[in-house]
Design an enzyme around this catalytic site. Structure first.
Site: not given
Length: 327
Positions: A152, A273, A288
């Site tokens: 992003h 997980d 990110s």
């Protein structure tokens, strides 16, 4: 006539042979990231992030400045950073012309500056020319050494607007701890990065991530096949990231939905997980760019957390990042 037609057919065949089948120049195999990086970007000009009053007057706002304006020139002289803007203002008269970039268009703002009792000209502007942060490297193209990260764009936190960059760098970073995510509030990854250990130069800040040229040796790094959109299925996959020091690990996720219509929120997933959930509480800031792996192919990168349920998040298609990075 027949001779000409045959030549034309041969010419068209030659064109077909030299045009890439997928229509893009990115590689079918890339080096997957997952390692934590320090990020530092410098603005193109200087961004206006707030106002302060001078003698109870909002001088800058009244003159026509808006939050998010990027000051590119003072009296037709280019602004490189805050220091250069200050020097240009100090050498100008009280009436000063500013050239700003606003919503992709150039604007002129003329403002009467106020000279304080200390003799310094005051603008009434809070400005920013640099952003630092932590993220995750997504991929390196082994042929061009182009890298992509984040998945992003970098936004300025006060204005929540895209930070127009001039240049920047990524650095090697070591994870030092986490603030765990909880429903309603995303946590964050804490890391220390070494400004003496540059990994690459940032050239672009786009909706699909940050991109640039990787500068370290990649000869011993392993490549992974790029998964196309049609390769992606719901079900088991992995995110590749760091939760301890510099160790890149794979953590299991479950892909819930695939959206080909959204520009960046393409892969909806949940973390399954236990090790990752125990450590981070879900997706955290700084994660990110973490590659998403399925069937031994890189298919995307983590780019958003769902704040109301931080065990869930979104990923962007890796092909979207590669297309953007190849421009």
């Amino acid at each position: 006539v027949m001779k000409f037609k045959n030549k034309l057919q041969l010419f068209l065949l030659a064109l077909l042979l030299i045009i890439p089948v997928n229509g893009f120049a990115y590689s079918d195999y890339v080096i997957s990231g997952g390692n934590t990086i320090g990020i530092e970007v410098n603005s193109k000009g200087v961004m206006v992030v707030g106002f302060y009053k001078i003698d109870d007057r909002n001088v800058a706002k009244d003159a026509g400045f808006s939050i998010g304006d990027v000051i590119l020139k003072v009296n037709d002289m280019e602004v490189d950073n805050i220091n250069s803007m200050v020097n240009l203002i100090e050498s100008s008269s009280e009436k000063t012309d500013f050239t700003v970039l606003r919503n992709g268009k150039m604007k002129k703002v003329t403002m009467e500056l106020v000279r304080g009792n200390d003799g310094v000209l005051k603008t009434g502007l809070y400005v920013k020319d640099r952003i630092n942060g932590i993220g995750t490297l997504t991929y390196i193209d082994p042929e061009s050494k182009t890298f992509g990260a984040l998945g992003h764009e970098i936004l300025e936190s006060t204005t929540i607007s895209k930070f127009e960059i001039k240049d920047g760098k990524i650095y090697d970073a070591t994870v030092s701890g986490f603030v765990k995510s909880r429903n309603g509030k995303a946590g964050e990854k804490n890391a220390i990065y070494d400004k003496g250990n540059v990994e690459g130069i940032i050239t672009e800040n786009e909706i699909a991530g940050i991109f640039g040229k990787y500068s370290k040796d990649i000869s011993k790094m392993n490549v992974i096949e790029v998964g196309k959109i049609n390769d992606i299925t719901t079900g088991k996959a992995y995110i590749r990231t760091v939760i301890n020091n510099d160790e890149v690990e794979d953590f299991e996720i479950n892909i819930i939905n695939i959206d080909t219509n959204n520009k960046t929120k393409n892969i909806l997933f949940e973390i399954t997980d236990k090790k990752l959930l125990d450590k981070t509480g879900g997706i955290v800031q700084g994660m990110s760019g973490s590659p998403i792996i399925q069937n031994n192919k890189i298919i995307g990168a983590v780019n958003y957390v769902i704040v109301n349920d931080t065990t869930k998040g979104y990923g962007i298609f890796i092909t979207t990042m590669l297309e953007e990075g190849d421009k």
